[in-house]
Design a protein around this motif. Structure first.
Motif, mmCIF file in Angstrom:
data_model
loop_
_atom_site.group_PDB
_atom_site.id
_atom_site.type_symbol
_atom_site.label_atom_id
_atom_site.label_comp_id
_atom_site.label_asym_id
_atom_site.label_seq_id
_atom_site.Cartn_x
_atom_site.Cartn_y
_atom_site.Cartn_z
ATOM 1 N N ARG A 1 -1.151 8.980 3.326
ATOM 2 C CA ARG A 1 -2.140 8.842 2.251
ATOM 3 C C ARG A 1 -3.421 8.160 2.731
ATOM 4 N N ASP B 1 -7.426 8.641 1.305
ATOM 5 C CA ASP B 1 -8.040 7.501 0.607
ATOM 6 C C ASP B 1 -9.326 7.065 1.304
ATOM 7 N N TYR C 1 0.864 -1.179 0.000
ATOM 8 C CA TYR C 1 0.000 0.000 0.000
ATOM 9 C C TYR C 1 0.897 1.225 0.000
ATOM 10 N N ASP C 2 0.673 2.078 -0.984
ATOM 11 C CA ASP C 2 1.468 3.296 -1.130
ATOM 12 C C ASP C 2 2.966 2.974 -1.226
#
Length: 222
Positions: free
Chosen positions: A162, A166, A123-124
């Motif tokens: 982030r 999101d 993730y990210d």
């Protein structure tokens, strides 16, 4: 007495003799017959050899041709994500797990044996979880399913800046990576080492927890 001594033996009949031309004809006919026999044998040997070569060529292009195993990810489920999506729980410890099935399809007539592998969840650009996929075997022209579970490292995902944006948008983008190594062995004659790498990207709807827009790319090395 004198007349008896002068008597001589009669000559052999003129009809008894050796025909040289006839012997030469027989010899020539024998040589021609032997030559034709050699040509016939050579032709048969050549035909058998070409037939064997053609059969081996067909087998190499069909039965003995090693095809790429196909890996697919399906039935992805996320548990505990609804708790993370609640505004009051942001920054709190939560238990996130991802369950999924990976199918390994073997298009070859021989079995494909693969070793233990690890599936990583990103993730990210950061690894937030890993799962162990046990070794197995996909028989010839069969598909084997492997179930795995990823315990998400909430300590890593909660600190990512982030995450807040999101969650506000209702869509979370994650990706997975796995690398499976194995061997395809055909009647102990042809042995091929196969490495399959798979990258999957997907978006998670934070409301329905449904997986959207899943896209997987595979790369195979023989």
């Amino acid at each position: 007495m004198t007349e008896k001594r002068e008597q001589v033996l009669p000559l052999a009949p003129a009809s008894i003799g050796i025909d040289i031309n006839e012997d030469e004809d027989i010899s020539m006919e024998f040589r021609h017959h032997h030559h034709r026999k050699c040509i016939t044998c050579c032709g048969c040997i050549t035909a058998i050899f070409l037939t064997i070569v053609m059969i081996m060529l067909v087998l190499m292009l069909t039965v003995f041709h090693v095809k790429d195993p196909v890996i697919k990810m399906k039935n992805v489920k996320i548990q505990g994500f609804d708790a993370l999506a609640r505004p009051n729980n942001l920054g709190q410890a939560v238990n996130l797990t991802v369950e999924a099935d990976v199918s390994v399809k073997n298009p070859n007539v021989a079995s494909f044996k693969f070793s233990n592998t690890t599936l990583s969840l990103y993730y990210d650009g950061n690894v937030i979880g890993e799962a162990r996929i046990a070794a197995g075997e996909a028989r010839g022209r069969r598909t084997v399913d492997k179930n795995f579970r990823i315990d998400v490292m909430e300590g890593k995902i909660l600190i990512l800046p982030r995450l807040k944006s999101d969650l506000a948008s209702g869509v979370l983008s994650v990706s997975t990576y796995t690398k499976i190594s194995g061997k395809v062995k055909i009647i102990n004659i042809i042995k091929k080492h196969v490495v399959v790498q798979m990258n999957c990207t997907m978006t998670v709807n934070t409301s329905s927890l449904a997986i959207q827009d899943q896209n997987c790319k595979r790369k195979t090395s023989l």
